[in-house]
Design an enzyme around this catalytic site. Structure first.
Site, PDB file in Angstrom:
ATOM      1  N   CYS A   1      -0.109   3.996   2.509  1.00 14.15           N
ATOM      2  CA  CYS A   1       0.280   3.611   3.869  1.00 14.15           C
ATOM      3  C   CYS A   1       1.712   4.069   4.168  1.00 14.15           C
ATOM      4  CB  CYS A   1       0.192   2.097   4.051  1.00 14.15           C
ATOM      5  SG  CYS A   1      -1.461   1.393   3.815  1.00 14.15           S
TER       6      CYS A   1
ATOM      7  N   CYS B   1       0.833  -1.211   0.000  1.00 11.50           N
ATOM      8  CA  CYS B   1       0.000   0.000   0.000  1.00 11.50           C
ATOM      9  C   CYS B   1       0.866   1.260   0.000  1.00 11.50           C
ATOM     10  CB  CYS B   1      -0.923  -0.026   1.224  1.00 11.50           C
ATOM     11  SG  CYS B   1      -1.839   1.504   1.505  1.00 11.50           S
TER      12      CYS B   1
END
Length: 306
Positions: A69, A66
């Protein structure tokens, strides 16, 4: 955020009484030196719930694939470190800890939730600027105080020196993009990520960051109600449908966004389908190829293409 926000918004009951893992994997509110940032697993989550009765715990649900993230995590760690023990950050790898991901109903990541006195408090989804993180954490501390959670955890060694090594600095163009995002200058952030990709086409962090900041740039200033009304009035208007799909992705309604664009692909003229397909592929990259919603949407798109 008000006191009313402290409620069982997610179901953590199945994880409350699990046996704890090794003590080193989770912080302890026992006066011993405690790391402010800890990795939490399905097995050690019970200790985190107990800790939240002493000090608010912020849970960062993330995954290695991700990109957003990786943008958000350093911001969370920086702000938590500055608060010097008033908040602990618990990081949960959703791929390695599916029970926690299910318990928190993590439909989109990064997802950030707080725990106060054992109760979950939803905070936000997606990468947000540092200033917004500071504001949310300040509100969290106020809410925690209303519920009697006002403790701190000891940090550092006996001489007061921090134990954690210094974070590895971001590459210059990534740092430029990050600084621009914090300043709200999304165009400059896009330019920095595009330059990073021009220099290294295999820079997956830059590619993920570029997709995220493009989404932020497109949704900046959009009103959801107005966008939905415009899309309802013109079901085959590509920009109108794109706007709602972007807002749905930003709000965590991933399936709704994909369904909207796949329906649009079926409805528009052939010369407009390429743009719709490209937008879908871009959003697939934001969510992540391993996400089941992306896998299902890709299958449906392939059926429509062939």
């Amino acid at each position: 955020m008000s006191a009313a926000a402290l409620r069982g918004a997610v179901d953590l009951s199945s994880l409350r009484n699990r046996p704890a893992g090794p003590a080193a994997e989770a912080p302890r509110p026992d006066g011993q030196v405690t790391p402010l940032v800890v990795d939490v697993t399905d097995a050690t989550f019970g200790q985190i719930l107990e800790l939240s009765r002493t000090v608010p715990v912020v849970v960062d649900l993330w995954a290695e694939w991700c990109g957003p993230c990786k943008q958000l995590s350093p911001v969370l760690e920086k702000v938590v470190t500055e608060l010097a023990g008033r908040i602990v950050l618990a990081k949960v790898d959703v791929d390695a800890n599916p029970q926690l991901a299910q318990g928190f109903r993590a439909q989109s990541i990064p997802m950030v939730v707080a725990l106060v006195a054992g109760q979950p408090v939803p905070l936000f989804t997606g990468a947000v600027p540092e200033e917004e993180v500071r504001q949310v954490f300040a509100q969290l501390l106020e809410l925690a105080a209303q519920h009697g959670v006002t403790g701190t955890v000891p940090v550092g060694d006996a001489d007061g020196e921090p134990e954690s090594p210094a974070e590895k600095p971001l590459p210059p163009l990534h740092q430029a993009a990050f600084d621009a995002i914090e300043a709200g200058d999304y165009a400059a952030a896009i330019a920095a990520y595009e330059k990073a990709l021009a220099e290294n086409p295999r820079d997956e962090d830059a590619r993920a960051g570029l997709g995220q900041v493009r989404l932020l740039h497109r949704t900046q200033g959009l009103d959801l109600n107005e966008a939905r009304a415009a899309a309802a009035a013109a079901p085959t208007d590509v920009p109108a449908q794109f706007a709602v799909a972007d807002l749905d992705i930003a709000g965590g309604h991933v399936g709704d966004a994909f369904d909207r664009l796949l329906d649009l692909f079926s409805a528009v003229e052939p010369d407009e389908r390429s743009a719709v397909r490209e937008r879908l592929v871009e959003l697939f990259g934001l969510v992540g190829d391993a996400d089941p919603r992306v896998i299902a949407a890709r299958k449906r798109l392939a059926t429509l293409l062939f």
